[in-house]
Design a protein around this motif. Structure first.
Motif, PDB file in Angstrom:
ATOM      1  N   MET A   1      20.797 -32.323  80.208  1.00  0.00           N
ATOM      2  CA  MET A   1      20.599 -30.890  80.404  1.00  0.00           C
ATOM      3  C   MET A   1      21.805 -30.332  81.162  1.00  0.00           C
ATOM      4  N   GLU A   2      22.322 -29.237  80.674  1.00  0.00           N
ATOM      5  CA  GLU A   2      23.434 -28.574  81.341  1.00  0.00           C
ATOM      6  C   GLU A   2      22.982 -27.978  82.666  1.00  0.00           C
ATOM      7  N   PHE A   3      23.951 -27.824  83.574  1.00  0.00           N
ATOM      8  CA  PHE A   3      23.646 -27.265  84.884  1.00  0.00           C
ATOM      9  C   PHE A   3      23.071 -25.859  84.772  1.00  0.00           C
ATOM     10  N   THR A   4      23.663 -25.027  83.907  1.00  0.00           N
ATOM     11  CA  THR A   4      23.174 -23.651  83.773  1.00  0.00           C
ATOM     12  C   THR A   4      21.745 -23.627  83.245  1.00  0.00           C
ATOM     13  N   GLU A   5      21.447 -24.506  82.317  1.00  0.00           N
ATOM     14  CA  GLU A   5      20.091 -24.595  81.778  1.00  0.00           C
ATOM     15  C   GLU A   5      19.122 -25.047  82.872  1.00  0.00           C
ATOM     16  N   LYS A   6      19.556 -25.984  83.684  1.00  0.00           N
ATOM     17  CA  LYS A   6      18.727 -26.463  84.793  1.00  0.00           C
ATOM     18  C   LYS A   6      18.449 -25.330  85.782  1.00  0.00           C
ATOM     19  N   LEU A   7      19.477 -24.530  86.085  1.00  0.00           N
ATOM     20  CA  LEU A   7      19.293 -23.399  86.999  1.00  0.00           C
ATOM     21  C   LEU A   7      18.244 -22.421  86.482  1.00  0.00           C
ATOM     22  N   VAL A   8      18.348 -22.088  85.214  1.00  0.00           N
ATOM     23  CA  VAL A   8      17.393 -21.150  84.619  1.00  0.00           C
ATOM     24  C   VAL A   8      15.986 -21.729  84.677  1.00  0.00           C
ATOM     25  N   ASN A   9      15.838 -22.996  84.363  1.00  0.00           N
ATOM     26  CA  ASN A   9      14.526 -23.639  84.424  1.00  0.00           C
ATOM     27  C   ASN A   9      13.966 -23.622  85.841  1.00  0.00           C
ATOM     28  N   LEU A  10      14.807 -23.935  86.819  1.00  0.00           N
ATOM     29  CA  LEU A  10      14.356 -23.917  88.216  1.00  0.00           C
ATOM     30  C   LEU A  10      13.939 -22.514  88.648  1.00  0.00           C
ATOM     31  N   MET A  11      14.675 -21.512  88.220  1.00  0.00           N
ATOM     32  CA  MET A  11      14.313 -20.132  88.562  1.00  0.00           C
ATOM     33  C   MET A  11      12.961 -19.769  87.970  1.00  0.00           C
ATOM     34  N   ASN A  12      12.732 -20.154  86.719  1.00  0.00           N
ATOM     35  CA  ASN A  12      11.460 -19.831  86.074  1.00  0.00           C
ATOM     36  C   ASN A  12      10.296 -20.636  86.650  1.00  0.00           C
ATOM     37  N   GLU A  13      10.571 -21.847  87.118  1.00  0.00           N
ATOM     38  CA  GLU A  13       9.516 -22.672  87.706  1.00  0.00           C
ATOM     39  C   GLU A  13       9.145 -22.231  89.116  1.00  0.00           C
ATOM     40  N   ASN A  14      10.104 -21.686  89.858  1.00  0.00           N
ATOM     41  CA  ASN A  14       9.897 -21.412  91.277  1.00  0.00           C
ATOM     42  C   ASN A  14       9.658 -19.950  91.626  1.00  0.00           C
ATOM     43  N   PHE A  15       9.892 -19.047  90.678  1.00  0.00           N
ATOM     44  CA  PHE A  15       9.725 -17.625  90.966  1.00  0.00           C
ATOM     45  C   PHE A  15       8.944 -16.961  89.833  1.00  0.00           C
ATOM     46  N   ASN A  16       7.938 -16.172  90.207  1.00  0.00           N
ATOM     47  CA  ASN A  16       7.213 -15.416  89.186  1.00  0.00           C
ATOM     48  C   ASN A  16       8.048 -14.200  88.777  1.00  0.00           C
ATOM     49  N   ALA A  17       7.583 -13.477  87.805  1.00  0.00           N
ATOM     50  CA  ALA A  17       8.338 -12.345  87.257  1.00  0.00           C
ATOM     51  C   ALA A  17       8.654 -11.296  88.322  1.00  0.00           C
ATOM     52  N   GLN A  18       7.713 -11.035  89.196  1.00  0.00           N
ATOM     53  CA  GLN A  18       7.931 -10.039  90.249  1.00  0.00           C
ATOM     54  C   GLN A  18       9.048 -10.485  91.196  1.00  0.00           C
ATOM     55  N   ALA A  19       9.035 -11.744  91.592  1.00  0.00           N
ATOM     56  CA  ALA A  19      10.078 -12.273  92.476  1.00  0.00           C
ATOM     57  C   ALA A  19      11.428 -12.275  91.770  1.00  0.00           C
ATOM     58  N   GLN A  20      11.444 -12.609  90.492  1.00  0.00           N
ATOM     59  CA  GLN A  20      12.687 -12.607  89.725  1.00  0.00           C
ATOM     60  C   GLN A  20      13.270 -11.204  89.645  1.00  0.00           C
ATOM     61  N   ASN A  21      12.425 -10.208  89.442  1.00  0.00           N
ATOM     62  CA  ASN A  21      12.891  -8.819  89.390  1.00  0.00           C
ATOM     63  C   ASN A  21      13.475  -8.392  90.729  1.00  0.00           C
ATOM     64  N   LEU A  22      12.842  -8.823  91.821  1.00  0.00           N
ATOM     65  CA  LEU A  22      13.341  -8.499  93.160  1.00  0.00           C
ATOM     66  C   LEU A  22      14.694  -9.162  93.403  1.00  0.00           C
ATOM     67  N   ILE A  23      14.842 -10.413  92.988  1.00  0.00           N
ATOM     68  CA  ILE A  23      16.123 -11.111  93.127  1.00  0.00           C
ATOM     69  C   ILE A  23      17.204 -10.377  92.338  1.00  0.00           C
ATOM     70  N   ALA A  24      16.898  -9.981  91.109  1.00  0.00           N
ATOM     71  CA  ALA A  24      17.864  -9.263  90.267  1.00  0.00           C
ATOM     72  C   ALA A  24      18.245  -7.922  90.895  1.00  0.00           C
ATOM     73  N   SER A  25      17.276  -7.190  91.400  1.00  0.00           N
ATOM     74  CA  SER A  25      17.551  -5.891  92.033  1.00  0.00           C
ATOM     75  C   SER A  25      18.379  -6.058  93.296  1.00  0.00           C
TER      76      SER A  25
END
Length: 86
Positions: A1-25
């Protein structure tokens, strides 16, 4: 697994959609404050990366690295080591 793919997977596993939106904002606000000349819409790009599970091949290297650093910082705040091998 590529590092970037691993990062995306970890983000999706550890943060719900609301938290992800807050991180992006928060990252978008940070960029606007620190570099007003950067007109990249990181919020939309981060949301797309997390939704589709990968970085677009058309994304330039600097933008990709900025988003990766954003993900690494968010994961570190949650005590998740993105560099750890499983």
């Amino acid at each position: 697994m590529e590092f970037t793919e691993k990062l995306v997977n970890l983000m999706n596993e550890n943060f719900n959609a609301q938290a992800q939106n807050l991180i992006a904002s928060d990252f978008q606000n940070y960029v606007e404050e620190t570099n007003p000349f950067d007109r990249t819409d990181y919020k939309i790009l981060i949301e797309e990366v997390l939704e589709f599970g990968a970085f677009p091949t058309s994304m330039d290297v600097m933008t990709r690295e900025a988003i990766q650093n954003c993900f690494i910082n968010a994961l570190q705040k949650k005590d998740v080591d993105s560099f750890e091998e499983k």
